[in-house]
Design a protein around this motif. Structure first.
Motif, short mmCIF file in Angstrom:
data_model
loop_
_atom_site.label_atom_id
_atom_site.label_comp_id
_atom_site.label_asym_id
_atom_site.label_seq_id
_atom_site.Cartn_x
_atom_site.Cartn_y
_atom_site.Cartn_z
N GLY A 16 0.82 -1.21 0.00
CA GLY A 16 0.00 0.00 0.00
C GLY A 16 0.85 1.25 0.00
N ASP A 17 0.24 2.36 -0.39
CA ASP A 17 0.93 3.64 -0.39
C ASP A 17 0.98 4.20 1.03
OD1 ASP A 17 1.17 3.39 -3.12
OD2 ASP A 17 -0.54 4.69 -3.58
N HIS A 36 -8.05 -1.59 0.41
CA HIS A 36 -8.47 -1.95 -0.94
C HIS A 36 -8.38 -3.46 -1.12
CE1 HIS A 36 -8.04 2.32 -2.26
NE2 HIS A 36 -7.06 2.32 -1.37
N ARG A 71 -4.46 -4.17 -0.49
CA ARG A 71 -3.48 -3.23 0.03
C ARG A 71 -4.15 -2.28 1.01
NH1 ARG A 71 -4.97 -0.31 -4.71
NH2 ARG A 71 -5.04 1.95 -4.33
N ASP A 73 -3.71 1.71 2.08
CA ASP A 73 -3.08 3.02 1.92
C ASP A 73 -3.19 3.76 3.25
OD1 ASP A 73 -2.57 2.44 -0.72
OD2 ASP A 73 -4.35 3.48 -1.48
N GLY A 91 4.74 -0.36 -2.44
CA GLY A 91 3.91 0.83 -2.54
C GLY A 91 4.73 2.10 -2.50
#
Length: 199
Positions: A16-17, A36, A71, A73, A91
């Motif tokens: 993930g970001d 997500h 993922r 974020d 990410g």
């Protein structure tokens, strides 16, 4: 989490970001997450904020399985004066306005660091790396991807395996050990090319 007695903050994240913002005068650590994926249950992920001594620790983990796009974020706002450690598997990462220096180990994804007071140490295995506005020393180990560094008030040491290097406006000496890729150095007080493989 209240941060009155904290001196440092650590993030361990998987997929993930990740965005980390230092905020002057903030007295707590604030975390927001966006998950997500398909058919994700509570048992499929871990999002935990804890304290160990004077260090705050955020653990972010999600079960990816085979062929999964799962993922998490994360956006984290922390007191700017804390020193920061980030360990990230996958990410993009965006870090800004930290005043206690930082250490980052990143396996995959682009990494953007800006407006840092204190030394910056980065080990980046894959993805582009951009660092700007640092009042301190820079130690950068970049295995793959382009590297751009600018406006550093201190020495910068780069060990680069692959990808182009662009470094400018450095108030210190730039030392480069490069295996592959082009090198562009502009407006540095000193430059030491220890090894240049190709490019």
């Amino acid at each position: 989490m209240q941060s009155d007695d904290l001196t440092s903050f650590r993030v361990d994240a998987t997929a993930g970001d990740l965005v980390i913002e230092g905020v002057e005068g903030l007295m707590e650590i604030q975390v927001s997450a966006k998950i997500h994926g398909d058919n994700i249950e509570v048992s499929d992920y871990r999002l935990e904020l804890s304290k160990q001594g004077t260090q705050g620790i955020l653990v972010v983990d999600i079960d990816q399985g085979y062929f999964s796009n799962n993922r998490i974020d994360i956006l984290v706002k922390v007191p700017a004066q804390l020193s920061l450690e980030v360990f990230d598997s996958s990410g993009d990462i965006d870090i800004e306005s930290m005043k206690g220096g930082l250490t980052v180990e990143d396996s995959s994804g682009d990494l953007d660091i800006r407006d840092i007071v204190g030394n910056v140490e980065v080990e980046d295995r894959s993805g582009d790396l951009s660092i700007t506005m640092v009042d301190g020393q820079g130690s950068l180990n970049d295995r793959s991807g382009d590297l751009e560094v600018s406006q550093v008030n201190g020495n910068v040491v780069v060990d680069d395996r692959s990808g182009d290097i662009e470094i400018r406006d450095i108030k210190g000496t730039v030392t480069v050990n490069d295996s592959s890729g082009d090198i562009f150095i502009t407006n540095a007080e000193g430059f030491d090319l220890q090894e240049d493989g190709s490019g």
